[in-house]
Design a protein around this motif. Structure first.
Motif, mmCIF file in Angstrom:
data_model
loop_
_atom_site.group_PDB
_atom_site.id
_atom_site.type_symbol
_atom_site.label_atom_id
_atom_site.label_comp_id
_atom_site.label_asym_id
_atom_site.label_seq_id
_atom_site.Cartn_x
_atom_site.Cartn_y
_atom_site.Cartn_z
ATOM 1 N N GLU A 1 -4.831 15.156 -2.169
ATOM 2 C CA GLU A 1 -4.992 15.305 -3.664
ATOM 3 C C GLU A 1 -4.204 14.570 -4.541
ATOM 4 N N TYR A 2 -2.676 14.371 -4.214
ATOM 5 C CA TYR A 2 -1.776 13.817 -4.889
ATOM 6 C C TYR A 2 -2.076 12.505 -4.908
ATOM 7 N N VAL A 3 -2.214 11.860 -3.649
ATOM 8 C CA VAL A 3 -2.570 10.732 -3.547
ATOM 9 C C VAL A 3 -3.465 9.957 -4.417
ATOM 10 N N ASN A 4 -4.735 10.823 -4.329
ATOM 11 C CA ASN A 4 -5.837 10.285 -5.210
ATOM 12 C C ASN A 4 -5.513 10.354 -6.619
ATOM 13 N N CYS B 1 6.067 6.246 1.681
ATOM 14 C CA CYS B 1 4.997 7.012 2.546
ATOM 15 C C CYS B 1 3.896 5.940 2.829
ATOM 16 N N VAL B 2 3.485 5.747 4.202
ATOM 17 C CA VAL B 2 2.355 4.567 4.480
ATOM 18 C C VAL B 2 1.428 5.440 5.151
ATOM 19 N N PHE B 3 0.424 4.854 4.964
ATOM 20 C CA PHE B 3 -0.933 5.602 5.520
ATOM 21 C C PHE B 3 -1.114 5.128 6.985
ATOM 22 N N HIS B 4 -1.479 6.337 7.894
ATOM 23 C CA HIS B 4 -1.797 5.949 9.342
ATOM 24 C C HIS B 4 -3.371 6.438 9.515
ATOM 25 N N PRO B 5 -4.115 5.273 9.510
ATOM 26 C CA PRO B 5 -5.577 5.904 9.498
ATOM 27 C C PRO B 5 -5.924 6.643 10.864
ATOM 28 N N GLU B 6 -5.223 6.610 11.867
ATOM 29 C CA GLU B 6 -5.686 7.233 13.137
ATOM 30 C C GLU B 6 -5.337 8.730 12.790
ATOM 31 N N THR B 7 -4.547 9.015 11.838
ATOM 32 C CA THR B 7 -4.236 10.584 11.728
ATOM 33 C C THR B 7 -5.313 11.383 10.974
ATOM 34 N N PRO B 8 -5.770 10.920 9.692
ATOM 35 C CA PRO B 8 -5.295 10.057 8.956
ATOM 36 C C PRO B 8 -4.379 10.677 8.079
ATOM 37 N N LYS B 9 -3.065 10.241 7.569
ATOM 38 C CA LYS B 9 -2.130 11.045 6.590
ATOM 39 C C LYS B 9 -1.175 9.950 6.103
ATOM 40 N N TRP B 10 -0.681 10.097 4.946
ATOM 41 C CA TRP B 10 0.296 9.579 4.170
ATOM 42 C C TRP B 10 1.571 10.367 4.775
ATOM 43 N N GLU B 11 2.389 9.418 5.486
ATOM 44 C CA GLU B 11 3.775 9.945 6.211
ATOM 45 C C GLU B 11 4.864 9.022 5.705
ATOM 46 N N SER C 1 0.653 -1.151 -0.115
ATOM 47 C CA SER C 1 -0.156 0.092 0.220
ATOM 48 C C SER C 1 0.867 1.240 -0.179
ATOM 49 N N SER C 2 2.199 1.001 0.174
ATOM 50 C CA SER C 2 3.099 2.409 0.245
ATOM 51 C C SER C 2 3.344 3.247 -0.888
ATOM 52 N N LEU C 3 3.377 4.326 -0.770
ATOM 53 C CA LEU C 3 3.652 5.467 -1.890
ATOM 54 C C LEU C 3 5.215 5.929 -1.859
ATOM 55 N N LYS C 4 5.704 5.992 -3.174
ATOM 56 C CA LYS C 4 7.083 6.728 -3.006
ATOM 57 C C LYS C 4 6.842 8.166 -2.542
ATOM 58 N N CYS C 5 7.945 8.480 -1.543
ATOM 59 C CA CYS C 5 8.073 9.911 -0.976
ATOM 60 C C CYS C 5 8.493 10.775 -2.248
ATOM 61 N N THR C 6 8.075 12.007 -2.141
ATOM 62 C CA THR C 6 8.284 13.050 -3.296
ATOM 63 C C THR C 6 9.409 14.091 -2.606
ATOM 64 N N ALA C 7 9.736 13.825 -1.482
ATOM 65 C CA ALA C 7 10.711 14.731 -0.859
ATOM 66 C C ALA C 7 12.073 14.044 -0.606
ATOM 67 N N CYS C 8 12.098 12.984 -0.680
ATOM 68 C CA CYS C 8 13.534 12.167 -0.566
ATOM 69 C C CYS C 8 13.630 10.950 -1.350
ATOM 70 N N ASP C 9 14.754 10.422 -1.595
ATOM 71 C CA ASP C 9 14.886 9.552 -2.903
ATOM 72 C C ASP C 9 14.769 8.227 -2.297
ATOM 73 N N ASP C 10 14.835 7.644 -1.433
ATOM 74 C CA ASP C 10 14.392 6.325 -1.171
ATOM 75 C C ASP C 10 13.246 6.189 -0.124
ATOM 76 N N GLY C 11 12.710 7.044 0.372
ATOM 77 C CA GLY C 11 11.548 6.926 1.318
ATOM 78 C C GLY C 11 10.267 6.344 0.794
ATOM 79 N N GLN D 1 4.794 14.439 4.544
ATOM 80 C CA GLN D 1 3.453 13.944 4.407
ATOM 81 C C GLN D 1 3.034 14.378 2.900
ATOM 82 N N LEU D 2 2.368 13.386 2.251
ATOM 83 C CA LEU D 2 1.777 13.594 0.937
ATOM 84 C C LEU D 2 0.352 14.073 0.875
#
Length: 511
Positions: A314-317, A293-303, A281-291, A310-311
């Motif tokens: 709108e970008y994720v969708n 981003c995973v979804f934290h439902p309690e937040t809810p944020k892609w971090e 389910s993870s997405l490539k980070c747009t701020a670093c090369d190898d990171g 944090q992504l």
């Protein structure tokens, strides 16, 4: 039902889980837990019109009831069902062809006439009746099952049972929640039929869901279901089954379970944002090369796990929609699939569930390509790419679907086939020497043996059962080939020793 079912496990009940199965004793991997016949078998919801006898393609109407679709090989269907339609004098002869979705619900109702104990057993099964009320699926069943049946007088009463809309909705719910796919049906010539059926198995359906199952289900061409342990199960542990797909992302699994089974899964995989380290389910980070981003439902944020970035939602969708649109494109071929995989591996990640879907499609295209060539003319690049895809899939499946696994067995078979063909080709052109060829062939043999060990539980009438038979023949051929290569290696070693001695003797003569 297996005679020793009660010795192996027992049925328990709780407010949280309802009824469920628990192991009475330690169960070994691959052990038969239960063999169960269905109390009802019928076509899937929204299936094509098929024969009421065998569920194969229909080509005519039953000569007895004059209403039921049959194939040319089936002289009639179930006597109770046939008699009901024969007595339904006011029912239009085309009714079943126009309203084929009523077939399986009606078969459930007819249990009231043919086997009251089975009817009561069925009605005791979970339907999530109130949770389904006024939902989309409720209205769909109302349109395609409830209204057509209640508009016909012949369906309004089964003996002393009054058929109501709520009774039909409850039965539709029982079917949606509890049925299992029957994949082994074959026609009279032994050819796999396209129309899938579903069966209602009361005891098997008691298994609790977990995204990492500890059981394996195999159904034969006579609709008998066999339940095996896929890993060792300790006494007191629950029996689990994965009611969704292994390679779905957490969001896809949760959506499927919420809409179809009416609960939210909190298993170890669902609770881990990295999906047990597979990052489906993870997405490539747009701020670093190898990171990633995973979804934290309690937040809810892609971090991002690396830098904390944090992504934006709108970008994720956007990238998810683009990936789905590209992968679902009907014009995909191996070249386009590679482009899609390359593109979305950079925005999602190489192991994201959508990218894996594209990779599975690519592996299928490459398999078809390899089969279309003579074995000596298959493009080496296609074999190499197929091998890479199989290795990648196996790495993920061994984590998400440990133990005896149908998917792992198929992947192992495809891996062995690619490794044998590629190794043989590389040896023919001198890229690898005979010892390395022998090493790779033995690796292929081990993979094929493991594949057979996983697929051997599949009944011979299923596609996987046919693959098992093929794999056993290929294992024999592979072992014969290994013996030839071993003899070749011995000859080459002897030849090298002779040449070495000759060189020494020549050197002595010169001195």
């Amino acid at each position: 039902m297996a005679n020793n079912f009660e010795d192996i496990c027992e049925i328990r009940k709780s407010d949280q889980l309802g009824r469920f199965l628990v192991a009475n004793r330690d169960i070994k991997p691959g052990e038969l837990i239960l063999a169960e016949d269905p109390i009802v078998v019928g076509p899937y919801w929204d299936a094509d019109i098929s024969c009421l006898g065998c569920l194969g393609p229909a080509s005519r109407t039953c000569r007895v009831c004059l209403k039921g679709p049959l194939c040319r090989d089936c002289s009639r269907h179930d006597p109770v069902e046939c008699s009901f339609y024969e007595q339904a004098s006011k029912l239009n002869k085309n009714f079943l062809f126009d309203h084929f979705n009523i077939i399986t619900p009606l078969r459930c109702l007819l249990l009231y006439r043919s086997d009251r104990d089975k009817y009561n057993e069925m009605m005791a099964m979970e339907s999530h009746f109130e949770s389904r009320r006024d939902t989309e699926i409720w209205h769909i069943h109302n349109q395609y099952v409830v209204e057509p049946m209640l508009n016909e007088k012949d369906f309004q009463q089964i003996d002393d049972l009054t058929v109501t809309g709520e009774l039909l909705q409850r039965i539709c719910g029982i079917l949606d929640v509890n049925t299992f796919e029957i994949r082994g049906n074959m026609d009279s010539q032994g050819v796999q039929m396209n129309n899938l059926a579903r069966g209602l198995y009361p005891k098997t359906s008691l298994m609790t869901h977990n995204c990492q199952t500890n059981t394996l289900i195999a159904v034969d061409g006579m609709s008998k279901l066999r339940l095996y342990s896929s890993i060792g199960i300790k006494a007191g542990e629950l029996l689990y089954y994965n009611y969704t797909r292994v390679l779905f992302s957490t969001f896809e699994r949760q959506t499927h379970l919420r809409k179809g089974k009416y609960f939210i899964c909190n298993c170890a995989r669902c609770s881990d944002p990295t999906e047990l380290g597979t990052h489906l389910s993870s997405l490539k980070c747009t701020a670093c090369d190898d990171g990633l981003c995973v979804f934290h439902p309690e937040t809810p944020k892609w971090e991002c796990l690396t830098c904390g970035h944090q992504l934006p939602r709108e970008y994720v969708n956007q990238i998810m929609c683009e990936a789905r649109d590209d992968i679902s494109s009907c014009a995909l071929d191996s070249r386009n699939l590679e482009k899609v995989i390359g593109k979305h591996s950079k925005t999602l990640n190489p192991h994201h569930s959508l990218v894996l879907e594209a990779k599975q499609s690519l592996a299928g295209e490459l398999r078809n390509m390899c089969m279309s060539y003579d074995i000596h003319n298959v493009p080496r690049q296609a074999l190499k790419r197929k091998l890479e895809l199989c290795e990648e899939m196996l790495q993920i499946l061994r984590v998400l679907d440990p133990g005896v696994s149908r998917l792992t067995g198929i992947a192992l078979y495809e891996y062995h086939a690619a490794l044998v063909d590629l190794s043989r080709r590389n040896h023919d052109i001198g890229e690898i020497k005979t010892p390395e060829l022998l090493e790779r062939l033995k690796l292929s043999e081990a993979a094929l043996k493991e594949a057979i060990g996983m697929l051997v539980f599949e009944h011979r009438t299923t596609p996987e059962g046919q693959l098992t038979k093929k794999a056993m023949c290929e294992l024999k051929e592979l072992r014969e080939y290994i013996q030839k290569v071993q003899a070749m290696e011995e000859d080459e070693r002897t030849d090298r020793q002779v040449r070495g001695k000759c060189s020494i003797n020549v050197g002595k003569c010169k001195k």
